[in-house]
Design a protein around this motif. Structure first.
Motif, mmCIF file in Angstrom:
data_model
loop_
_atom_site.group_PDB
_atom_site.id
_atom_site.type_symbol
_atom_site.label_atom_id
_atom_site.label_comp_id
_atom_site.label_asym_id
_atom_site.label_seq_id
_atom_site.Cartn_x
_atom_site.Cartn_y
_atom_site.Cartn_z
ATOM 1 N N ARG A 1 4.812 38.682 -7.265
ATOM 2 C CA ARG A 1 5.594 39.080 -8.383
ATOM 3 C C ARG A 1 5.371 37.819 -9.292
ATOM 4 O O ARG A 1 5.715 36.441 -8.873
ATOM 5 N N SER B 1 7.839 34.833 -7.238
ATOM 6 C CA SER B 1 8.281 35.376 -6.109
ATOM 7 C C SER B 1 7.621 36.287 -5.399
ATOM 8 O O SER B 1 6.816 36.906 -5.634
ATOM 9 N N ASN C 1 9.716 38.876 -3.154
ATOM 10 C CA ASN C 1 10.341 39.958 -2.921
ATOM 11 C C ASN C 1 11.844 40.006 -3.699
ATOM 12 O O ASN C 1 11.813 38.919 -4.366
ATOM 13 N N THR C 2 12.596 40.992 -3.570
ATOM 14 C CA THR C 2 13.765 41.002 -4.324
ATOM 15 C C THR C 2 14.772 39.822 -4.003
ATOM 16 O O THR C 2 15.597 39.611 -4.584
ATOM 17 N N GLU C 3 14.565 39.282 -2.733
ATOM 18 C CA GLU C 3 15.880 38.711 -2.325
ATOM 19 C C GLU C 3 15.120 37.219 -1.959
ATOM 20 O O GLU C 3 15.722 36.642 -0.935
ATOM 21 N N THR C 4 14.315 36.659 -2.434
ATOM 22 C CA THR C 4 13.878 35.289 -2.321
ATOM 23 C C THR C 4 13.787 34.625 -3.853
ATOM 24 O O THR C 4 13.772 34.949 -4.659
ATOM 25 N N GLU C 5 13.714 33.241 -3.568
ATOM 26 C CA GLU C 5 13.798 32.247 -4.532
ATOM 27 C C GLU C 5 12.681 32.397 -5.348
ATOM 28 O O GLU C 5 11.544 33.018 -4.968
ATOM 29 N N ALA C 6 12.541 32.103 -6.779
ATOM 30 C CA ALA C 6 11.214 32.022 -7.801
ATOM 31 C C ALA C 6 10.878 30.654 -7.718
ATOM 32 O O ALA C 6 11.711 29.670 -7.675
ATOM 33 N N PHE C 7 9.691 30.613 -7.543
ATOM 34 C CA PHE C 7 9.217 29.125 -7.714
ATOM 35 C C PHE C 7 8.445 28.905 -9.070
ATOM 36 O O PHE C 7 7.643 29.626 -9.466
#
Lengths: 111, 112
Positions: B31, B94, B96-102
């Motif tokens: 993503r 990122s 998947n749906t439940e981890t942080e965005a870098f």
């Protein structure tokens, strides 16, 4: 459209005091709520996050609480230090998977 | 270290010019996102992509287009730059749906 409201926009505290930043979200299907810290001239970086199956999470001086019924979540910083001065952003991950951010809170910690 | 890299870091361009901002990542994330940051307005989503064949409009896509050339590369284009597109642009990734965005380091774009 879906949005995240964040308050206050600016916050000034004395060193050693606590700081609280509050956010509300509109998408009831949101299930992931991160908080980012952005120091001047730098990229936002994650400081803590919480998922919808948890009501509270702590990491040293930082804590986040989530109230899914009321659709709001808060960041609590205790024993603030000058290096906590930065812009803080809350965010909510929508059911479609993209992050929507609040407008940010500029925190100033005075020595 | 695995990272998110944006080029250029700073750019000044003239009104009406076409400009491309590039983002590459070595995190192996599927993503990728483009955000725009303006003072007092936070981070607003322009476009996002969940895989190479997937492109979605965000909150403020008008005047922008994107290309996902590979899993690791996501470019943002301004077809005809205008002064109110002056802003700080961030790419993020990122997995998947439940981890942080870098986030990448950001690109400061000025349109004169």
């Amino acid at each position: 459209g879906e949005n995240v409201e964040q308050h206050p926009s600016t916050l000034s505290v004395q060193e050693g005091d606590s700081a609280v930043i509050k956010c509300t979200y509109s998408d009831s299907a949101s299930n992931y709520f991160p908080w980012y810290k952005q120091e001047l001239g730098k990229r936002p970086q994650l400081i803590i996050d919480i998922r919808s199956n948890v009501g509270e999470k702590k990491d040293q001086r930082i804590a986040v609480t989530l109230n899914k019924t009321a659709k709001h979540f808060s960041l609590h910083i205790t024993e603030t230090q000058p290096e906590d001065s930065a812009v803080y952003f809350c965010a909510a991950r929508r059911s479609q998977g993209n992050l929507i951010f609040g407008k940010g809170t500029k925190l100033s910690v005075k020595p | 270290d695995a990272d998110v890299t944006q080029t250029p870091r700073n750019r000044i361009t003239k009104t009406g010019k076409r400009i491309m901002l590039e983002c590459s990542q070595t995190k192996g994330h599927d993503r990728m996102y483009w955000y725009r940051q303006d003072p007092g307005l936070g981070l607003r989503l322009i476009y996002y992509s969940f895989d190479v064949k997937d492109i979605n409009k965000g909150e403020i896509s008008d005047g922008y287009s994107v290309s996902r050339q590979a899993q690791a590369k996501f470019s943002l284009s301004l077809e005809s730059a205008i002064p109110n597109q002056t802003a700080l642009y961030f790419c993020a990734t990122s997995d998947n749906t439940e981890t942080e965005a870098f986030f990448g380091q950001g690109t400061r774009l000025t349109v004169v």
